[in-house]
Design a protein around this motif. Structure first.
Motif, PDB file in Angstrom:
ATOM      1  N   GLU A 282      -9.205  43.397  12.942  1.00 40.22           N
ATOM      2  CA  GLU A 282      -8.469  43.059  11.739  1.00 40.22           C
ATOM      3  C   GLU A 282      -9.432  43.111  10.555  1.00 40.22           C
ATOM      4  N   GLU A 291       0.635  43.136   3.828  1.00 39.64           N
ATOM      5  CA  GLU A 291       1.856  43.920   4.044  1.00 39.64           C
ATOM      6  C   GLU A 291       1.794  45.253   3.310  1.00 39.64           C
ATOM      7  N   ALA A 294      -0.929  47.512   5.113  1.00 43.22           N
ATOM      8  CA  ALA A 294      -0.446  47.990   6.412  1.00 43.22           C
ATOM      9  C   ALA A 294       0.610  49.078   6.232  1.00 43.22           C
ATOM     10  N   SER A 295       1.507  48.873   5.270  1.00 43.66           N
ATOM     11  CA  SER A 295       2.553  49.869   5.019  1.00 43.66           C
ATOM     12  C   SER A 295       1.958  51.195   4.566  1.00 43.66           C
ATOM     13  N   ASN A 298       0.252  52.867   7.625  1.00 42.60           N
ATOM     14  CA  ASN A 298       1.210  53.430   8.583  1.00 42.60           C
ATOM     15  C   ASN A 298       1.837  54.705   8.036  1.00 42.60           C
ATOM     16  N   HIS A 306      -1.616  51.717  14.886  1.00 39.19           N
ATOM     17  CA  HIS A 306      -0.517  51.097  14.141  1.00 39.19           C
ATOM     18  C   HIS A 306      -1.073  49.859  13.446  1.00 39.19           C
ATOM     19  N   VAL A 308      -0.437  46.216  11.175  1.00 36.27           N
ATOM     20  CA  VAL A 308       0.530  45.134  10.951  1.00 36.27           C
ATOM     21  C   VAL A 308      -0.037  44.125   9.962  1.00 36.27           C
ATOM     22  N   ASN A 309       0.867  43.473   9.232  1.00 34.52           N
ATOM     23  CA  ASN A 309       0.473  42.393   8.329  1.00 34.52           C
ATOM     24  C   ASN A 309      -0.038  41.220   9.165  1.00 34.52           C
ATOM     25  N   GLN A 310      -1.255  40.759   8.904  1.00 32.97           N
ATOM     26  CA  GLN A 310      -1.864  39.727   9.743  1.00 32.97           C
ATOM     27  C   GLN A 310      -2.850  38.887   8.919  1.00 32.97           C
ATOM     28  N   ARG A 330      -3.668  47.876  15.707  1.00 32.19           N
ATOM     29  CA  ARG A 330      -3.215  48.020  17.090  1.00 32.19           C
ATOM     30  C   ARG A 330      -3.526  49.434  17.581  1.00 32.19           C
TER      31      ARG A 330
END
Length: 407
Positions: A282, A291, A294-295, A298, A306, A308-310, A330
């Motif tokens: 991360e 967010e 990550a968008s 992707n 992949h 993700v928001n974390q 991921r």
């Protein structure tokens, strides 16, 4: 009655099979598993080191297939005289994140000379009474991981003093096929960049020692104790060996795969997960919106990945105690992952979204390539930056193949 007899026979057969699987095979390693250089050395009854006075450069990752340490194995080997131990960054036990002092090994009483303290090279005093240096450390397969420089400095000092140098080979955890990233500029060599290599060089530590010895004109009396059953397409989990984190934060095999592309971000004010439970899996900062990042990532459709928001709060290190907008990474296909391409994509996204917070110039220390940094600053698309490495990587690939020990 027949059922009971059959069950007993089945149980006995199962016990017999299990006993066969867990018994130590004659060749010194588990059946079908990779035998490291240390395992091979044991199987050969330490013949090449008999009568030698050894200085052992190692740490907690130097273990055999039974999880016995190289220190324990060599100090008890008949005819092998271990004179001193040498430890790299993070110390003999792999627990330190700061400079390490020299000490004494409690189990053997041997001196432990730190090569990440007052000096990063073995000195005359340290090498007194030693005619052979043995190196056995698990590397990360990444140019800026300092264990390779520790090995090279040891080789240089051995060459000056006509001391033999043995490398007990170990797997490259990232495999031996993928070569990736920009080449280190020749004028930027240092402890995190010993020699002009790409970030992912696709060689075992033994193969790399051969390359250093010849291409950098070290000329030491170098010997590699090669592995058995290792193949170039093996990531670490294919070896059957137990993963021992080579440093405090490189805890998982997933983190090891992502590490090259994530770690380069830290100097530009990005937390790479240090101080969390998942370092290098991360990244984030108080000024990031996970967010959005990550968008955007992707949308790049990076193979095998992949995002993700974390959000996370590191308990130590950069931004300790602060809530960071974060992105979790991921892996969906490990073989497809190109971690340096990922690092470039992350850098270009951060530069676009946060131009006042993220400065690509600060990446130079680990990226080590001025042209790549300049292109990041100019907003060149990541794919174009990656493509610009192609010719240099082709030339390096031709060079590295001269030092292959495995197919």
């Amino acid at each position: 009655m027949r059922g009971l007899i059959g069950a007993c026979i089945s149980l006995a057969l199962a016990i017999w099979i299990c006993a066969g699987v867990h018994a130590a095979p004659k060749h010194g390693g588990r059946p079908g598993r990779v035998q490291t250089g240390l395992d091979v050395l044991e199987a050969q009854k330490f013949a090449v080191l008999r009568g030698k006075h050894v200085g052992l450069i190692t740490n907690h990752t130097g273990i055999d297939w039974q999880s016995r340490t190289t220190v324990d194995v060599l100090s008890k080997a008949a005819g092998v005289h271990v004179v001193a131990l040498f430890s790299p960054e993070h110390g003999l036990l792999g627990r330190n994140d700061d400079r390490v002092s020299s000490s004494e090994d409690a189990a053997t009483g041997l001196p432990v000379y730190s090569l990440y303290g007052e000096t990063r090279r073995p000195t005359d005093e340290m090498l007194q009474g030693i005619d052979t240096l043995v190196f056995d450390i698990q590397d990360a397969g990444v140019r800026f991981y300092t264990y390779t420089a520790t090995m090279a400095y040891g080789m240089e000092e051995a060459a000056k003093r006509h001391i033999a140098f043995y490398v007990l080979d170990r797997p490259n955890p990232l495999g031996g096929n993928i070569v990736e990233g920009p080449m280190l500029d020749a004028d930027k060599t240092n402890f995190v960049g010993y020699f002009p290599l790409p970030v992912r060089y696709g060689l075992t530590i033994g193969e790399l020692a051969q390359l250093f010895n010849t291409e950098n004109n070290i000329g030491c009396d170098l010997h590699i104790v090669s592995m058995k059953n290792w193949h170039r397409n093996y990531f670490f989990e294919s070896t059957g060996a137990r993963w021992v984190p080579p440093s405090p934060n490189l805890r998982t095999l997933k983190g090891a795969v992502l590490y090259p592309g994530i770690e380069i971000l830290q100097n530009a004010g990005v937390s790479v997960g240090r101080g969390t439970e998942t370092p290098f899996e991360e990244f984030g900062a108080p000024w990031m919106k996970g967010e959005d990042v990550a968008s955007a990532l992707n949308g790049r459709r990076l193979a095998g990945l992949h995002f993700v928001n974390q959000p996370f709060i590191p308990v130590t290190g950069l931004y300790s105690g602060q809530r960071c907008g974060g992105v979790g990474v991921r892996i969906t296909d490990q073989q497809a992952v190109r971690s340096m391409q990922m690092g470039m994509e992350i850098a270009t996204v951060l530069k676009k979204l946060y131009p006042d917070k993220f400065d690509p110039a600060k990446l130079i220390g680990l990226v080590g390539n001025e042209k790549t940094i300049q292109e990041l600053q100019e907003g060149v698309p990541a794919g174009q930056i990656v493509a610009s490495w192609t010719e240099d990587l082709k030339a390096f690939d031709a060079t590295r193949k001269k030092y292959f020990l495995y197919k």
